[in-house]
Design a protein around this motif. Structure first.
Motif, PDB file in Angstrom:
ATOM      1  N   GLY A 148     -27.418 -48.360  10.438  1.00  0.00           N
ATOM      2  CA  GLY A 148     -28.243 -47.330  11.070  1.00  0.00           C
ATOM      3  C   GLY A 148     -29.705 -47.709  11.109  1.00  0.00           C
ATOM      4  N   ARG A 149     -30.204 -48.280  10.029  1.00  0.00           N
ATOM      5  CA  ARG A 149     -31.604 -48.700   9.969  1.00  0.00           C
ATOM      6  C   ARG A 149     -31.872 -49.809  10.987  1.00  0.00           C
ATOM      7  N   ALA A 150     -30.945 -50.765  11.107  1.00  0.00           N
ATOM      8  CA  ALA A 150     -31.128 -51.865  12.058  1.00  0.00           C
ATOM      9  C   ALA A 150     -31.148 -51.347  13.494  1.00  0.00           C
ATOM     10  N   VAL A 151     -30.235 -50.452  13.828  1.00  0.00           N
ATOM     11  CA  VAL A 151     -30.178 -49.888  15.179  1.00  0.00           C
ATOM     12  C   VAL A 151     -31.438 -49.068  15.458  1.00  0.00           C
ATOM     13  N   ALA A 152     -31.879 -48.296  14.488  1.00  0.00           N
ATOM     14  CA  ALA A 152     -33.095 -47.498  14.658  1.00  0.00           C
ATOM     15  C   ALA A 152     -34.316 -48.392  14.878  1.00  0.00           C
ATOM     16  N   ALA A 153     -34.297 -49.589  14.295  1.00  0.00           N
ATOM     17  CA  ALA A 153     -35.415 -50.520  14.436  1.00  0.00           C
ATOM     18  C   ALA A 153     -35.369 -51.294  15.747  1.00  0.00           C
ATOM     19  N   GLY A 154     -34.255 -51.189  16.490  1.00  0.00           N
ATOM     20  CA  GLY A 154     -34.184 -51.841  17.787  1.00  0.00           C
ATOM     21  C   GLY A 154     -33.053 -52.835  17.972  1.00  0.00           C
ATOM     22  N   ALA A 155     -32.176 -52.981  16.978  1.00  0.00           N
ATOM     23  CA  ALA A 155     -31.019 -53.863  17.137  1.00  0.00           C
ATOM     24  C   ALA A 155     -29.994 -53.203  18.059  1.00  0.00           C
ATOM     25  N   ARG A 156     -29.209 -54.027  18.739  1.00  0.00           N
ATOM     26  CA  ARG A 156     -28.122 -53.519  19.577  1.00  0.00           C
ATOM     27  C   ARG A 156     -26.857 -53.455  18.728  1.00  0.00           C
ATOM     28  N   ALA A 157     -26.200 -52.316  18.731  1.00  0.00           N
ATOM     29  CA  ALA A 157     -24.948 -52.161  17.988  1.00  0.00           C
ATOM     30  C   ALA A 157     -23.866 -52.976  18.690  1.00  0.00           C
ATOM     31  N   ALA A 158     -23.322 -53.985  18.008  1.00  0.00           N
ATOM     32  CA  ALA A 158     -22.262 -54.815  18.584  1.00  0.00           C
ATOM     33  C   ALA A 158     -20.891 -54.385  18.087  1.00  0.00           C
ATOM     34  N   MET A 159     -20.829 -53.871  16.867  1.00  0.00           N
ATOM     35  CA  MET A 159     -19.572 -53.396  16.286  1.00  0.00           C
ATOM     36  C   MET A 159     -19.930 -52.292  15.293  1.00  0.00           C
ATOM     37  N   PRO A 160     -19.561 -51.051  15.568  1.00  0.00           N
ATOM     38  CA  PRO A 160     -19.918 -49.967  14.652  1.00  0.00           C
ATOM     39  C   PRO A 160     -19.208 -50.133  13.308  1.00  0.00           C
ATOM     40  N   PRO A 161     -19.747 -49.542  12.248  1.00  0.00           N
ATOM     41  CA  PRO A 161     -19.122 -49.662  10.931  1.00  0.00           C
ATOM     42  C   PRO A 161     -17.680 -49.163  10.932  1.00  0.00           C
ATOM     43  N   ALA A 162     -16.823 -49.953  10.293  1.00  0.00           N
ATOM     44  CA  ALA A 162     -15.405 -49.591  10.164  1.00  0.00           C
ATOM     45  C   ALA A 162     -14.849 -50.256   8.907  1.00  0.00           C
ATOM     46  N   ASP A 163     -13.844 -49.632   8.323  1.00  0.00           N
ATOM     47  CA  ASP A 163     -13.166 -50.217   7.162  1.00  0.00           C
ATOM     48  C   ASP A 163     -12.254 -51.340   7.645  1.00  0.00           C
ATOM     49  N   MET A 164     -12.339 -52.493   6.980  1.00  0.00           N
ATOM     50  CA  MET A 164     -11.588 -53.674   7.408  1.00  0.00           C
ATOM     51  C   MET A 164     -10.480 -54.029   6.421  1.00  0.00           C
ATOM     52  N   PHE A 165      -9.510 -54.788   6.907  1.00  0.00           N
ATOM     53  CA  PHE A 165      -8.340 -55.144   6.107  1.00  0.00           C
ATOM     54  C   PHE A 165      -8.690 -55.953   4.864  1.00  0.00           C
ATOM     55  N   TRP A 166      -9.790 -56.648   4.849  1.00  0.00           N
ATOM     56  CA  TRP A 166     -10.145 -57.481   3.684  1.00  0.00           C
ATOM     57  C   TRP A 166     -10.883 -56.700   2.606  1.00  0.00           C
ATOM     58  N   GLY A 167     -11.126 -55.401   2.866  1.00  0.00           N
ATOM     59  CA  GLY A 167     -11.677 -54.542   1.827  1.00  0.00           C
ATOM     60  C   GLY A 167     -13.135 -54.177   1.980  1.00  0.00           C
ATOM     61  N   ASP A 168     -13.793 -54.648   3.020  1.00  0.00           N
ATOM     62  CA  ASP A 168     -15.195 -54.288   3.261  1.00  0.00           C
ATOM     63  C   ASP A 168     -15.298 -53.230   4.345  1.00  0.00           C
ATOM     64  N   ARG A 169     -16.347 -52.462   4.280  1.00  0.00           N
ATOM     65  CA  ARG A 169     -16.797 -51.679   5.432  1.00  0.00           C
ATOM     66  C   ARG A 169     -17.727 -52.640   6.159  1.00  0.00           C
ATOM     67  N   TYR A 170     -17.509 -52.845   7.440  1.00  0.00           N
ATOM     68  CA  TYR A 170     -18.124 -53.966   8.151  1.00  0.00           C
ATOM     69  C   TYR A 170     -18.661 -53.509   9.495  1.00  0.00           C
ATOM     70  N   ALA A 171     -19.783 -54.111   9.900  1.00  0.00           N
ATOM     71  CA  ALA A 171     -20.403 -53.802  11.185  1.00  0.00           C
ATOM     72  C   ALA A 171     -21.151 -55.044  11.674  1.00  0.00           C
ATOM     73  N   GLN A 172     -21.553 -55.013  12.940  1.00  0.00           N
ATOM     74  CA  GLN A 172     -22.374 -56.089  13.489  1.00  0.00           C
ATOM     75  C   GLN A 172     -23.444 -55.514  14.403  1.00  0.00           C
ATOM     76  N   VAL A 173     -24.619 -56.133  14.361  1.00  0.00           N
ATOM     77  CA  VAL A 173     -25.714 -55.824  15.272  1.00  0.00           C
ATOM     78  C   VAL A 173     -26.251 -57.136  15.835  1.00  0.00           C
ATOM     79  N   VAL A 174     -26.923 -57.039  16.980  1.00  0.00           N
ATOM     80  CA  VAL A 174     -27.629 -58.181  17.547  1.00  0.00           C
ATOM     81  C   VAL A 174     -29.095 -57.803  17.582  1.00  0.00           C
TER      82      VAL A 174
END
Length: 144
Positions: free
Chosen positions: A100-126
């Motif tokens: 949220g902080r990265a997107v608010a600062a101007g990053a583009r959301a590439a993958m919203p946060p989601a729980d992943m099979f390997w055990g992390d909550r994971y997201a991506q921004v550009v």
């Protein structure tokens, strides 16, 4: 001369990225707002306008960056700054907060946060400079 504690990288692997369009100083400001970066060192080039070298610390790890210097490009240097296959990963305490902080600062959301099979909550921004950042942390409800 700068104190070596300010200029020596933290950790065993330190990414060093090139920022296009003479925007390295702007990138430092973005990384401060998006990821809580602290600036350790900044060295201007002889032209007084481009950053020859900068060192920031994000989440306890060093990141080095600099502006483009086309006059020093060699045959092994191919492609533009940013937008490569490189992904910078942040392992954090709360993926949603960092995302949220990265997107608010101007990053583009590439993958919203989601729980992943390997055990992390994971997201991506550009970031505005073309670099992809992955953000991983404990899944919601797990001990932090």
């Amino acid at each position: 001369m700068a104190d070596t504690a300010e200029t020596t990288p933290t950790g065993g692997l330190t990414p060093h990225i090139q920022i296009g369009d003479n925007r390295a100083a702007e990138a430092i400001d973005f990384y401060r707002a998006a990821f809580g970066a602290t600036e350790r060192h900044r060295q201007l080039a002889e032209d007084g306008r481009r950053l020859m070298h900068a060192h920031v610390v994000i989440n306890g790890a060093s990141l080095m960056l600099h502006d483009e210097f086309p006059e020093y490009v060699g045959p092994a240097d191919v492609g533009p700054a940013g937008g490569s296959g490189l992904t910078l990963h942040l392992q954090v305490d709360d993926t949603d907060v960092w995302f949220g902080r990265a997107v608010a600062a101007g990053a583009r959301a590439a993958m919203p946060p989601a729980d992943m099979f390997w055990g992390d909550r994971y997201a991506q921004v550009v970031d505005p400079f073309g670099y992809r950042w992955s953000i991983g942390g404990p899944m919601q409800g797990e001990a932090r």
